[in-house]
Design a protein around this motif. Structure first.
Motif, PDB file in Angstrom:
ATOM      1  N   ALA A  25     -11.646  -2.125   3.052  1.00 36.93           N
ATOM      2  CA  ALA A  25     -11.949  -2.428   1.646  1.00 36.93           C
ATOM      3  C   ALA A  25     -11.088  -1.577   0.715  1.00 36.93           C
ATOM      4  CB  ALA A  25     -13.432  -2.196   1.372  1.00 36.93           C
ATOM      5  N   ALA A  26     -10.929  -0.300   1.060  1.00 36.88           N
ATOM      6  CA  ALA A  26     -10.090   0.586   0.245  1.00 36.88           C
ATOM      7  C   ALA A  26      -8.634   0.120   0.272  1.00 36.88           C
ATOM      8  CB  ALA A  26     -10.202   2.018   0.758  1.00 36.88           C
ATOM      9  N   ALA A  27      -8.176  -0.312   1.458  1.00 35.61           N
ATOM     10  CA  ALA A  27      -6.796  -0.806   1.579  1.00 35.61           C
ATOM     11  C   ALA A  27      -6.587  -2.044   0.722  1.00 35.61           C
ATOM     12  CB  ALA A  27      -6.482  -1.110   3.042  1.00 35.61           C
ATOM     13  N   MET A  28      -7.559  -2.950   0.719  1.00 32.41           N
ATOM     14  CA  MET A  28      -7.449  -4.155  -0.095  1.00 32.41           C
ATOM     15  C   MET A  28      -7.446  -3.813  -1.587  1.00 32.41           C
ATOM     16  SD  MET A  28      -7.071  -6.851   1.774  1.00 32.41           S
ATOM     17  CE  MET A  28      -5.972  -5.784   2.714  1.00 32.41           C
ATOM     18  N   GLN A 114       3.727 -13.358  -3.504  1.00 36.31           N
ATOM     19  CA  GLN A 114       3.685 -11.929  -3.189  1.00 36.31           C
ATOM     20  C   GLN A 114       2.334 -11.544  -2.579  1.00 36.31           C
ATOM     21  OE1 GLN A 114       5.642  -8.874  -3.948  1.00 36.31           O
ATOM     22  NE2 GLN A 114       7.354 -10.284  -3.770  1.00 36.31           N
ATOM     23  N   ALA A 115       1.265 -12.027  -3.197  1.00 34.33           N
ATOM     24  CA  ALA A 115      -0.078 -11.696  -2.707  1.00 34.33           C
ATOM     25  C   ALA A 115      -0.301 -12.260  -1.306  1.00 34.33           C
ATOM     26  CB  ALA A 115      -1.132 -12.230  -3.671  1.00 34.33           C
ATOM     27  N   LEU A 116       0.040 -13.507  -1.115  1.00 38.42           N
ATOM     28  CA  LEU A 116      -0.146 -14.159   0.186  1.00 38.42           C
ATOM     29  C   LEU A 116       0.631 -13.439   1.277  1.00 38.42           C
ATOM     30  CD1 LEU A 116      -1.303 -16.612   1.740  1.00 38.42           C
ATOM     31  CD2 LEU A 116       0.766 -17.864   1.109  1.00 38.42           C
ATOM     32  N   THR A 117       1.880 -13.114   0.989  1.00 40.78           N
ATOM     33  CA  THR A 117       2.728 -12.455   1.988  1.00 40.78           C
ATOM     34  C   THR A 117       2.188 -11.077   2.352  1.00 40.78           C
ATOM     35  OG1 THR A 117       4.684 -13.635   1.167  1.00 40.78           O
ATOM     36  CG2 THR A 117       5.068 -11.667   2.480  1.00 40.78           C
ATOM     37  N   ARG A 118       1.788 -10.312   1.359  1.00 44.93           N
ATOM     38  CA  ARG A 118       1.341  -8.940   1.628  1.00 44.93           C
ATOM     39  C   ARG A 118      -0.021  -8.914   2.330  1.00 44.93           C
ATOM     40  NH1 ARG A 118       4.827  -5.432  -0.477  1.00 44.93           N
ATOM     41  NH2 ARG A 118       6.192  -6.122  -2.169  1.00 44.93           N
ATOM     42  N   ILE A 119      -0.890  -9.825   1.969  1.00 42.62           N
ATOM     43  CA  ILE A 119      -2.194  -9.882   2.643  1.00 42.62           C
ATOM     44  C   ILE A 119      -2.017 -10.261   4.107  1.00 42.62           C
ATOM     45  CG2 ILE A 119      -4.365 -11.163   2.769  1.00 42.62           C
ATOM     46  CD1 ILE A 119      -4.255 -11.295  -0.330  1.00 42.62           C
ATOM     47  N   LEU A 120      -1.185 -11.255   4.378  1.00 41.82           N
ATOM     48  CA  LEU A 120      -0.944 -11.670   5.763  1.00 41.82           C
ATOM     49  C   LEU A 120      -0.176 -10.599   6.539  1.00 41.82           C
ATOM     50  CD1 LEU A 120      -0.178 -15.471   5.311  1.00 41.82           C
ATOM     51  CD2 LEU A 120      -2.201 -14.422   6.350  1.00 41.82           C
ATOM     52  N   THR A 163      10.016 -11.498   7.675  1.00 40.68           N
ATOM     53  CA  THR A 163       9.936 -10.203   8.361  1.00 40.68           C
ATOM     54  C   THR A 163       8.505  -9.689   8.390  1.00 40.68           C
ATOM     55  OG1 THR A 163      10.517  -9.098   6.281  1.00 40.68           O
ATOM     56  CG2 THR A 163      12.298  -9.522   7.835  1.00 40.68           C
ATOM     57  N   LEU A 164       7.776  -9.838   7.280  1.00 41.10           N
ATOM     58  CA  LEU A 164       6.421  -9.307   7.236  1.00 41.10           C
ATOM     59  C   LEU A 164       5.437 -10.127   8.073  1.00 41.10           C
ATOM     60  CD1 LEU A 164       5.838  -7.934   3.625  1.00 41.10           C
ATOM     61  CD2 LEU A 164       6.957  -6.918   5.598  1.00 41.10           C
TER      62      LEU A 164
END
Length: 570
Positions: A25-28, A114-120, A163-164
């Motif tokens: 949760a903190a990471a999110m 950006q959000a989709l890529t970083r969450i995945l 890459t991510l």
């Protein structure tokens, strides 16, 4: 085992699970804070210009407005370089990012991507580490913090999950390799091609996975057919999504700008220096920001491995470190001039960038970081605390690499594309945009393209070589005066720009610039022959009349980063 002991273990497990949920949760929350400027500021946000604002974001808009999103493999994009640019030079219609930009305004699409890529990216690294590298419950803080750090890396935006997304793919492959029959692994392999690029990441990942399958088969003396089928499945999915690329490679035999890309030019010692630089600093398209805290953790862990002689137990850590070094050497020596005999014989070695095997490095570096933190944590409480400090330092460093900080001295998205200013220019010209052609000096042609103008210049690395030669005639005298831009244009040509000797390889002169051109020598006859009517210049041309150019008007706007001098070819 007595009931009291069972209760204690159950309580400990519950406590660990609760702690892990709080960590996630903190990471999110950190990830949300990192992304917040994009959603709050919109076109007022600062984002990357190179290979982003100057190209891809404009391309998505041009494609969406061209009506050729589903165009045939023979279709063209008429707005760019007189219709000499193939539809195949743009993203495939099965790509998620193409659809985001087709449906939503530019910054909404960009922010969601950006959000989709970083969450995945977070999910993928979390699953990979927890499932295959750091399985101890008491070390889950390492899994969460490494996954968060990986998700915060300043990746190339239009690369999406190229890459991510690799950790998520590796998690799926390792599951299948171990005999896990969960359908989720196969779903991952089928869906990732919809939001990533084959040539900008996953070709090299799959080639590496294939090599490991072969080594595995030789070692086990048994073919893991499900593992091989998984590789074939993902490869087939990519080839289906990127069928335009396959068609161009197999059937388009017209010489294109890639045919004059010559990469093998470095001396041996220059390649050695580039190897070291890449190992410690990385590359602009796959930035890892690992040279400080991650490297410190890595070398401390390496010292412990050798001082305690536990290299057999830490073979994964050593293997990843070795692969990291090897990929840096491969990247640098791909540009070593010793390749020339082979590139002259096998032309595809020039047209396809095999140096991009180093695109695997972000995943390798961050898995290695997690293993280094585990080694430190296992060494003792003091070194565990040191590991936590290094991990926290890496997160702070990555937060400092937020685009809003890094590019704060660059134009915002709104200032860059200057829609109001270019609307004024279009209204002043007063003709349908498709009836005339323009080119730019001192600013990227993507700006004019984004605003609907038909341009003779462009930034694309896949267009007819014949057009490059025709365009070169316009700037021939300027190239003759400046070796740097002559080599840049002739031996690459991806930027088909109106280069000038005085400005060199600079493309962004804001309105506070004092630059000007006084010795410009353009072939305006060739410019007009190609349909050119107007030049948008961000600097004044003092000898405009000698070049057959007439200054029509100067355009200023508070919302623009530019002062545009509108010249007409007469």
């Amino acid at each position: 085992m007595d009931t009291q002991t069972e209760r204690k273990q159950t309580g400990l497990t519950t406590l660990l699970q609760s702690s892990e949920r709080k960590q996630i949760a903190a990471a999110m929350a950190v990830l949300a804070a990192y992304l917040l400027p994009l959603f709050v500021l919109g076109e007022g946000a600062h984002i990357r210009v190179h290979d982003n604002l100057d190209s891809n974001l404009a391309w998505y808009k041009v494609l969406a407005e061209s009506g050729q999103t589903f165009g045939s493999v023979e279709a063209i994009i008429p707005q760019i370089i007189n219709g000499n640019l193939s539809r195949n030079a743009f993203g495939p219609e099965l790509s998620g990012i193409v659809w985001l930009h087709a449906i939503l305004p530019t910054m909404a699409a960009y922010s969601i991507s950006q959000a989709l890529t970083r969450i995945l990216a977070f999910i993928g690294m979390y699953l990979l580490l927890k499932g295959h590298f750091i399985t101890e419950s008491r070390r889950h803080w390492i899994v969460v913090i490494t996954a968060l750090a990986f998700a915060l890396t300043p990746f190339w935006p239009s690369g999406m999950l190229s890459t991510l997304g690799m950790p998520l793919a590796l998690w799926a492959f390792l599951n299948i390799r171990s005999g896990d029959r969960r359908i989720s692994s196969w779903i991952v392999l089928l869906l990732l091609p919809l939001y990533s690029s084959f040539v900008l990441g996953f070709f090299f990942f799959l080639a590496s996975i294939g090599v490991f399958w072969l080594i595995d088969s030789l070692k086990q003396r048994k073919l893991n057919l499900r593992y091989l089928m998984a590789i074939a499945t993902m490869t087939a999915a990519f080839l289906l999504v990127e069928y335009r690329l396959v068609y161009s490679f197999l059937f388009d035999d017209e010489p294109n700008s890639r045919d004059e890309y010559f990469h093998a030019r470095l001396s041996f010692w220059h390649a050695i220096r580039l190897s070291v630089k890449n190992f410690f600093l990385g590359h602009t398209h796959v930035m890892t920001v690992h040279g400080l805290f991650i490297m410190a953790a890595t070398f401390i862990a390496l010292w412990f491995v050798f001082s305690k002689k536990v290299w057999n137990a830490e073979w994964k850590f050593l293997l990843l470190l070795g692969m990291n070094a090897l990929l840096s050497v491969w990247y640098a020596f791909w540009f070593y001039r010793g390749w020339l005999p082979l590139t002259e014989r096998f032309h595809f070695l020039d047209t396809f960038n095999f140096a991009r095997f180093h695109f695997i490095r972000p995943m390798i570096i961050y898995i290695g970081f997690a293993l280094a933190l585990r080694i430190l944590a296992d060494t003792g409480i003091a070194w565990k605390r040191a590991g936590i400090v290094l991990a926290a330092g890496q997160l702070v460093l990555l937060l400092g690499f937020n685009d809003e900080f890094i590019y704060r001295n660059k134009p915002t998205v709104g200032e860059f594309y200057a829609k109001e200013q270019f609307t004024d220019i279009a209204e002043y010209i007063g003709e349908p945009k498709e009836t005339y052609r323009v080119a730019s000096i001192g600013l990227h042609p993507a700006i004019a393209q984004y605003n609907g103008f038909y341009t003779l210049d462009t930034y694309n690395n896949f267009y007819p070589l014949s057009y490059k030669y025709e365009f070169r005639k316009i700037i021939e005298k300027e190239l003759a005066k400046n070796k740097t831009v002559r080599t840049y244009f002739d031996e690459w040509g991806g930027r088909c720009y109106l280069f000038t000797a005085e400005l060199g390889k600079r493309y962004m002169f804001k309105k506070d610039s004092n630059a000007f051109l006084k010795n410009l020598e353009l072939n305006i006859g060739q410019f007009k022959q190609m349909g050119g009517s107007y030049i948008f210049s961000s600097v004044p041309i003092l000898n405009a009349d000698e070049n057959g150019l007439l200054l029509e008007k100067v355009f200023d706007s508070d919302e623009s980063a530019w002062r545009i001098y509108l010249y007409k070819a007469v």
